[in-house]
Design a protein around this motif. Structure first.
Motif, PDB file in Angstrom:
ATOM      1  N   VAL A  64      74.413 -55.159   3.981  1.00 47.14           N
ATOM      2  CA  VAL A  64      73.554 -54.297   4.791  1.00 47.14           C
ATOM      3  C   VAL A  64      73.967 -54.470   6.246  1.00 47.14           C
ATOM      4  CG1 VAL A  64      71.182 -53.784   5.481  1.00 47.14           C
ATOM      5  CG2 VAL A  64      71.668 -54.543   3.131  1.00 47.14           C
ATOM      6  N   LEU A  65      74.355 -53.392   6.893  1.00 44.45           N
ATOM      7  CA  LEU A  65      74.682 -53.460   8.318  1.00 44.45           C
ATOM      8  C   LEU A  65      73.395 -53.468   9.126  1.00 44.45           C
ATOM      9  CD1 LEU A  65      77.685 -50.972   8.683  1.00 44.45           C
ATOM     10  CD2 LEU A  65      77.739 -53.447   8.311  1.00 44.45           C
ATOM     11  N   MET A  66      73.291 -54.416  10.056  1.00 48.37           N
ATOM     12  CA  MET A  66      72.070 -54.551  10.850  1.00 48.37           C
ATOM     13  C   MET A  66      72.404 -54.470  12.339  1.00 48.37           C
ATOM     14  SD  MET A  66      69.178 -57.539  10.723  1.00 48.37           S
ATOM     15  CE  MET A  66      67.644 -57.380  11.655  1.00 48.37           C
ATOM     16  N   GLY A  67      71.578 -53.719  13.060  1.00 48.32           N
ATOM     17  CA  GLY A  67      71.795 -53.634  14.494  1.00 48.32           C
ATOM     18  C   GLY A  67      71.010 -52.516  15.128  1.00 48.32           C
ATOM     19  N   TYR A  68      71.672 -51.789  16.005  1.00 52.92           N
ATOM     20  CA  TYR A  68      71.008 -50.826  16.881  1.00 52.92           C
ATOM     21  C   TYR A  68      71.690 -49.464  16.789  1.00 52.92           C
ATOM     22  CZ  TYR A  68      68.971 -55.153  18.459  1.00 52.92           C
ATOM     23  OH  TYR A  68      68.319 -56.358  18.476  1.00 52.92           O
ATOM     24  N   TYR A  69      70.962 -48.443  17.207  1.00 51.44           N
ATOM     25  CA  TYR A  69      71.404 -47.076  16.964  1.00 51.44           C
ATOM     26  C   TYR A  69      72.582 -46.647  17.825  1.00 51.44           C
ATOM     27  CZ  TYR A  69      71.055 -42.005  16.327  1.00 51.44           C
ATOM     28  OH  TYR A  69      71.322 -40.695  16.060  1.00 51.44           O
ATOM     29  N   ASN A  70      72.686 -47.182  19.034  1.00 54.49           N
ATOM     30  CA  ASN A  70      73.697 -46.692  19.971  1.00 54.49           C
ATOM     31  C   ASN A  70      75.115 -46.701  19.402  1.00 54.49           C
ATOM     32  OD1 ASN A  70      75.754 -47.402  22.345  1.00 54.49           O
ATOM     33  ND2 ASN A  70      74.161 -46.064  23.174  1.00 54.49           N
ATOM     34  N   PRO A  71      75.601 -47.795  18.812  1.00 51.93           N
ATOM     35  CA  PRO A  71      76.969 -47.764  18.281  1.00 51.93           C
ATOM     36  C   PRO A  71      77.167 -46.751  17.164  1.00 51.93           C
ATOM     37  CG  PRO A  71      76.185 -50.025  18.514  1.00 51.93           C
ATOM     38  CD  PRO A  71      74.992 -49.135  18.703  1.00 51.93           C
ATOM     39  N   ILE A  72      76.106 -46.464  16.416  1.00 53.87           N
ATOM     40  CA  ILE A  72      76.188 -45.441  15.367  1.00 53.87           C
ATOM     41  C   ILE A  72      76.205 -44.049  15.989  1.00 53.87           C
ATOM     42  CG2 ILE A  72      74.959 -44.454  13.392  1.00 53.87           C
ATOM     43  CD1 ILE A  72      73.826 -47.280  12.866  1.00 53.87           C
ATOM     44  N   TYR A  73      75.369 -43.849  16.980  1.00 52.45           N
ATOM     45  CA  TYR A  73      75.265 -42.544  17.649  1.00 52.45           C
ATOM     46  C   TYR A  73      76.591 -42.124  18.268  1.00 52.45           C
ATOM     47  CZ  TYR A  73      73.762 -39.059  21.084  1.00 52.45           C
ATOM     48  OH  TYR A  73      73.645 -37.922  21.839  1.00 52.45           O
ATOM     49  N   VAL A  74      77.280 -43.069  18.901  1.00 52.60           N
ATOM     50  CA  VAL A  74      78.532 -42.713  19.580  1.00 52.60           C
ATOM     51  C   VAL A  74      79.706 -42.646  18.614  1.00 52.60           C
ATOM     52  CG1 VAL A  74      77.735 -43.686  21.760  1.00 52.60           C
ATOM     53  CG2 VAL A  74      79.092 -45.115  20.221  1.00 52.60           C
ATOM     54  N   TYR A  75      79.514 -43.068  17.361  1.00 53.96           N
ATOM     55  CA  TYR A  75      80.616 -43.077  16.385  1.00 53.96           C
ATOM     56  C   TYR A  75      81.174 -41.691  16.067  1.00 53.96           C
ATOM     57  CZ  TYR A  75      83.309 -44.933  12.426  1.00 53.96           C
ATOM     58  OH  TYR A  75      84.319 -45.302  11.563  1.00 53.96           O
ATOM     59  N   PRO A  76      80.442 -40.644  15.686  1.00 49.96           N
ATOM     60  CA  PRO A  76      79.002 -40.383  15.655  1.00 49.96           C
ATOM     61  C   PRO A  76      78.418 -40.537  14.245  1.00 49.96           C
ATOM     62  CG  PRO A  76      80.162 -38.328  15.555  1.00 49.96           C
ATOM     63  CD  PRO A  76      81.226 -39.401  15.595  1.00 49.96           C
ATOM     64  N   VAL A  77      77.135 -40.073  14.088  1.00 46.41           N
ATOM     65  CA  VAL A  77      76.352 -40.377  12.894  1.00 46.41           C
ATOM     66  C   VAL A  77      77.041 -39.933  11.603  1.00 46.41           C
ATOM     67  CG1 VAL A  77      74.196 -39.885  11.666  1.00 46.41           C
ATOM     68  CG2 VAL A  77      74.146 -40.436  14.101  1.00 46.41           C
ATOM     69  N   ASP A  78      77.405 -38.655  11.495  1.00 44.42           N
ATOM     70  CA  ASP A  78      77.954 -38.154  10.228  1.00 44.42           C
ATOM     71  C   ASP A  78      79.224 -38.896   9.837  1.00 44.42           C
ATOM     72  OD1 ASP A  78      75.868 -36.384  10.037  1.00 44.42           O
ATOM     73  OD2 ASP A  78      77.001 -34.635  10.731  1.00 44.42           O
ATOM     74  N   SER A  79      80.088 -39.132  10.792  1.00 49.45           N
ATOM     75  CA  SER A  79      81.334 -39.849  10.512  1.00 49.45           C
ATOM     76  C   SER A  79      81.051 -41.294  10.130  1.00 49.45           C
ATOM     77  CB  SER A  79      82.260 -39.795  11.723  1.00 49.45           C
ATOM     78  OG  SER A  79      82.627 -38.468  12.028  1.00 49.45           O
ATOM     79  N   PHE A  80      80.108 -41.907  10.837  1.00 49.68           N
ATOM     80  CA  PHE A  80      79.748 -43.289  10.533  1.00 49.68           C
ATOM     81  C   PHE A  80      79.238 -43.414   9.106  1.00 49.68           C
ATOM     82  CE2 PHE A  80      76.231 -46.277  10.027  1.00 49.68           C
ATOM     83  CZ  PHE A  80      76.904 -47.482  10.211  1.00 49.68           C
ATOM     84  N   LEU A  81      78.319 -42.542   8.707  1.00 50.79           N
ATOM     85  CA  LEU A  81      77.751 -42.627   7.370  1.00 50.79           C
ATOM     86  C   LEU A  81      78.828 -42.450   6.301  1.00 50.79           C
ATOM     87  CD1 LEU A  81      74.421 -40.646   7.885  1.00 50.79           C
ATOM     88  CD2 LEU A  81      74.724 -43.126   7.780  1.00 50.79           C
ATOM     89  N   ALA A  82      79.707 -41.497   6.501  1.00 51.85           N
ATOM     90  CA  ALA A  82      80.788 -41.280   5.536  1.00 51.85           C
ATOM     91  C   ALA A  82      81.702 -42.494   5.450  1.00 51.85           C
ATOM     92  CB  ALA A  82      81.586 -40.029   5.919  1.00 51.85           C
ATOM     93  N   ASP A  83      82.049 -43.055   6.601  1.00 56.12           N
ATOM     94  CA  ASP A  83      82.940 -44.215   6.618  1.00 56.12           C
ATOM     95  C   ASP A  83      82.262 -45.461   6.054  1.00 56.12           C
ATOM     96  OD1 ASP A  83      84.846 -42.587   7.718  1.00 56.12           O
ATOM     97  OD2 ASP A  83      84.770 -43.462   9.725  1.00 56.12           O
ATOM     98  N   ALA A  84      80.958 -45.599   6.312  1.00 55.98           N
ATOM     99  CA  ALA A  84      80.225 -46.756   5.792  1.00 55.98           C
ATOM    100  C   ALA A  84      80.176 -46.722   4.268  1.00 55.98           C
ATOM    101  CB  ALA A  84      78.819 -46.788   6.378  1.00 55.98           C
ATOM    102  N   VAL A  85      79.891 -45.561   3.717  1.00 57.57           N
ATOM    103  CA  VAL A  85      79.853 -45.424   2.260  1.00 57.57           C
ATOM    104  C   VAL A  85      81.230 -45.713   1.672  1.00 57.57           C
ATOM    105  CG1 VAL A  85      79.555 -43.777   0.376  1.00 57.57           C
ATOM    106  CG2 VAL A  85      77.906 -43.827   2.243  1.00 57.57           C
ATOM    107  N   GLU A  86      82.265 -45.142   2.282  1.00 53.44           N
ATOM    108  CA  GLU A  86      83.638 -45.349   1.792  1.00 53.44           C
ATOM    109  C   GLU A  86      84.031 -46.817   1.851  1.00 53.44           C
ATOM    110  OE1 GLU A  86      87.721 -46.323   2.339  1.00 53.44           O
ATOM    111  OE2 GLU A  86      86.403 -46.058   4.091  1.00 53.44           O
ATOM    112  N   ALA A  87      83.557 -47.537   2.875  1.00 50.96           N
ATOM    113  CA  ALA A  87      83.916 -48.941   3.047  1.00 50.96           C
ATOM    114  C   ALA A  87      83.217 -49.846   2.037  1.00 50.96           C
ATOM    115  CB  ALA A  87      83.568 -49.397   4.463  1.00 50.96           C
ATOM    116  N   GLY A  88      82.081 -49.410   1.513  1.00 50.88           N
ATOM    117  CA  GLY A  88      81.336 -50.226   0.563  1.00 50.88           C
ATOM    118  C   GLY A  88      80.057 -50.816   1.103  1.00 50.88           C
ATOM    119  N   VAL A  89      79.529 -50.236   2.190  1.00 56.20           N
ATOM    120  CA  VAL A  89      78.233 -50.649   2.731  1.00 56.20           C
ATOM    121  C   VAL A  89      77.125 -50.172   1.797  1.00 56.20           C
ATOM    122  CG1 VAL A  89      76.624 -50.340   4.660  1.00 56.20           C
ATOM    123  CG2 VAL A  89      79.077 -50.638   5.101  1.00 56.20           C
TER     124      VAL A  89
END
Length: 272
Positions: A98-123
């Motif tokens: 489970v990734l834990m932290g704050y929204y800012n690094p996800i927001y600037v990733y940005p969100v849609d790309s982060f979610l896709a990459d997180a799922v692909e990585a195995g989060v």
């Protein structure tokens, strides 16, 4: 979404409680952090929270604040954090991360790309401290739609009315913050924890894990008597810090000292 549910179901069938460990990704450097990450399940971790380093971790006490700064100074970023998860998944397909932290690094990733990459990585899930229920359309709902659990924090000040909003889109487990204030600064009061965990469990079928202030095997054992899981973060992060040289670099003792502590905490929890 299945790894978290599977772990909690299997542990419940064994009448055991989940040991949830926290480390900050990239602390004190990416390679050492990855070695610790890979060693945590063998040392007794059932679920791993992997901190996403951020320059202003408002809910965290001094230990985790320093860990974030060490990681950032060593060049850790979100891409490297997700790469760590991919590397972990090469040899471990079962332990939830489970990734834990704050929204800012996800927001600037940005969100849609982060979610896709997180799922692909195995989060498996997210704990985002500063993403309240009022902003669920911003991150929580997209994360759930992408196949990630979204774990919420509840606190001693979460009243019954607010609890309904907090639980509405929560999945995986509920994280009960055992103290008011920031991480790692005070010890939890068992009687108060038991009362609030019971109140939460009356409103949800999700497991409840307790963290913020658990530092010793004895504390882990006592908290396990009233919760479905115990989260330890600051004590593990402190073990990392205490193993570093005078320039803040990893030593030959860094990985072994951290995993030895995790083994001791796990033994205390299993004794419950």
């Amino acid at each position: 979404m299945h790894r978290l549910a599977t772990v909690f179901e299997e542990l419940a069938a064994q009448d055991r409680k989940a040991f949830v460990t926290f480390i900050t990704a990239g602390d004190p450097d990416t390679a050492t952090s990855l070695e610790i990450l890979k060693g945590l399940p063998g040392a007794g971790a059932d679920v791993i929270e992997l901190g996403m380093p951020f320059s202003d971790p408002m809910a965290d006490g001094p230990a985790i604040q320093r860990a974030s700064l060490r990681a950032l100074h060593a060049g850790q970023d979100m891409h490297k954090t997700l790469a760590m998860v991919r590397a972990f998944r090469e040899t471990n397909k079962t332990t939830p991360i489970v990734l834990m932290g704050y929204y800012n690094p996800i927001y600037v990733y940005p969100v849609d790309s982060f979610l896709a990459d997180a799922v692909e990585a195995g989060v498996d899930g997210l704990i985002v401290v500063d993403a309240p229920p009022e902003a669920d359309d911003e991150l929580c709902i997209p994360a759930l739609n992408a196949g990630l659990n979204f774990v919420r924090l509840t606190t001693p000040t979460t009243d019954d009315h607010r609890l309904g909003a907090v639980l509405a889109n929560t999945s995986g487990f509920v994280y009960y913050v055992s103290i008011t204030g920031v991480t790692g600064t005070r010890a939890p009061d068992l009687e108060a924890v038991a009362k609030n965990v019971a109140r939460i469990k009356a409103r949800t079928r999700l497991p409840v894990a307790v963290g913020f202030g658990v530092r010793t095997p004895e504390q882990a054992k006592s908290i396990a008597s009233v919760a479905d899981g115990v989260v330890v973060g600051s004590a593990i992060v402190d073990a990392i810090a205490q193993s570093l040289d005078d320039k803040g670099r990893a030593t030959e003792l860094t990985v072994s000292s951290v995993l030895t502590l995790v083994e001791k905490l796990s033994a205390g929890l299993k004794a419950a």
